[in-house]
Design an enzyme around this catalytic site. Structure first.
Site, PDB file in Angstrom:
ATOM      1  N   ASP A  24      53.860  50.073  37.788  1.00  0.00           N
ATOM      2  CA  ASP A  24      52.832  49.805  36.778  1.00  0.00           C
ATOM      3  C   ASP A  24      51.973  48.637  37.236  1.00  0.00           C
ATOM      4  O   ASP A  24      52.487  47.564  37.581  1.00  0.00           O
ATOM      5  CB  ASP A  24      53.492  49.483  35.429  1.00  0.00           C
ATOM      6  N   ILE A  25      50.653  48.850  37.254  1.00  0.00           N
ATOM      7  CA  ILE A  25      49.730  47.804  37.693  1.00  0.00           C
ATOM      8  C   ILE A  25      49.724  46.666  36.678  1.00  0.00           C
ATOM      9  O   ILE A  25      49.602  46.898  35.462  1.00  0.00           O
ATOM     10  CB  ILE A  25      48.314  48.371  37.868  1.00  0.00           C
ATOM     11  N   GLU A  47      47.670  53.482  34.179  1.00  0.00           N
ATOM     12  CA  GLU A  47      47.929  52.687  35.377  1.00  0.00           C
ATOM     13  C   GLU A  47      49.371  52.811  35.855  1.00  0.00           C
ATOM     14  O   GLU A  47      49.862  51.968  36.610  1.00  0.00           O
ATOM     15  CB  GLU A  47      47.605  51.209  35.118  1.00  0.00           C
ATOM     16  N   ASP A  64      38.662  52.042  37.956  1.00  0.00           N
ATOM     17  CA  ASP A  64      38.878  53.282  38.713  1.00  0.00           C
ATOM     18  C   ASP A  64      39.108  52.990  40.198  1.00  0.00           C
ATOM     19  O   ASP A  64      39.944  53.625  40.843  1.00  0.00           O
ATOM     20  CB  ASP A  64      37.670  54.205  38.554  1.00  0.00           C
ATOM     21  N   ASN A  93      39.232  46.415  33.631  1.00  0.00           N
ATOM     22  CA  ASN A  93      38.213  47.122  32.856  1.00  0.00           C
ATOM     23  C   ASN A  93      37.413  46.166  31.985  1.00  0.00           C
ATOM     24  O   ASN A  93      36.178  46.269  31.894  1.00  0.00           O
ATOM     25  CB  ASN A  93      38.877  48.184  31.979  1.00  0.00           C
ATOM     26  N   HIS A 117      34.750  49.604  33.926  1.00  0.00           N
ATOM     27  CA  HIS A 117      35.643  50.732  34.232  1.00  0.00           C
ATOM     28  C   HIS A 117      35.482  51.224  35.670  1.00  0.00           C
ATOM     29  O   HIS A 117      36.413  51.813  36.227  1.00  0.00           O
ATOM     30  CB  HIS A 117      35.385  51.872  33.252  1.00  0.00           C
TER      31      HIS A 117
END
Length: 217
Positions: free
Chosen positions: A93-94, A136, A110, A101, A106
């Protein structure tokens, strides 16, 4: 025409034979050529259709943003591997992803997802499976490795993500880290049980300071 000419009184001059042969040849030859061309065209169209079906199947299994396996495709393939012992699972998980964001837009978010996916794929072996579960969060299935190998592989994934530098539209370079949970696979239990243990370990990594690997108890 030959049979008819043998009947008394039904003699057919030679020139009519020539006309008959010429007419039949002039008709059958183009028909044969047309049939051959149609057969070749049908074969070409069939091959093209098979290639497009294969490409659509590949795209259906792929997460459009990151190029990794989609959630469903990852579970389908990991389920098959789960029946064999010696597999390990990573939940990745980031860290602080919402900030990318909120602070940079965004487009940067991405770009971070794509960069992290590439780092994960490059840190794993070709035989391993990796997919984006959503948002994420990513998952990996390490095929046929022992505990030490799995721990080294997980740490390699973490370090590869930490080394990333992603450029935001403003020109600023943003840094990325991730928290990783590691668990062994147990073929005697559903794959969800192994992934749940990895998920708990990942949350322990989050609460323990992030940017680290935690092994499930």
């Amino acid at each position: 025409m030959t049979i008819v000419s043998l009947i008394p009184g039904m003699f057919i001059p030679l020139r009519y034979f020539s006309v008959g042969i010429f007419c039949s040849g002039s008709i059958s030859t183009p028909v044969c050529i047309l049939l051959v061309r149609q057969s070749e065209e049908n074969r070409r169209l069939r091959q093209e259709l098979e290639l497009r079906v294969a490409e659509l199947a590949r795209l259906a299994d792929m997460d459009g943003l990151t190029g990794l396996l989609s959630r469903n495709a990852f579970f389908d393939r990991a389920e098959q591997a789960h029946a064999r012992p010696g597999n390990w699972y990573l939940l990745i998980d980031i860290d602080h992803f919402k900030r990318f964001n909120d602070d940079h837009g965004h487009q940067t978010g991405d770009a971070v997802l794509h960069a992290v996916a590439t780092a994960i794929a490059q840190a794993l072996r070709p035989v391993d499976l990796c997919g984006r579960l959503g948002g994420e969060e990513f998952a990996a299935c390490l095929i046929d490795c022992d505990e030490d190998q799995a721990a080294r592989r997980a740490e390699h994934v973490r370090a590869s993500i930490q080394a990333l530098r992603v450029r935001a539209p403003s020109g600023r370079m943003v840094r990325v880290t991730a928290s990783i949970g590691l668990s062994s696979g147990d073929p005697a239990q559903p794959i969800e049980a192994s992934l749940h243990r990895a998920d708990l370990a990942m949350y322990a990594a989050k609460t323990g300071g992030r940017n680290q690997v935690r092994r499930a108890a």
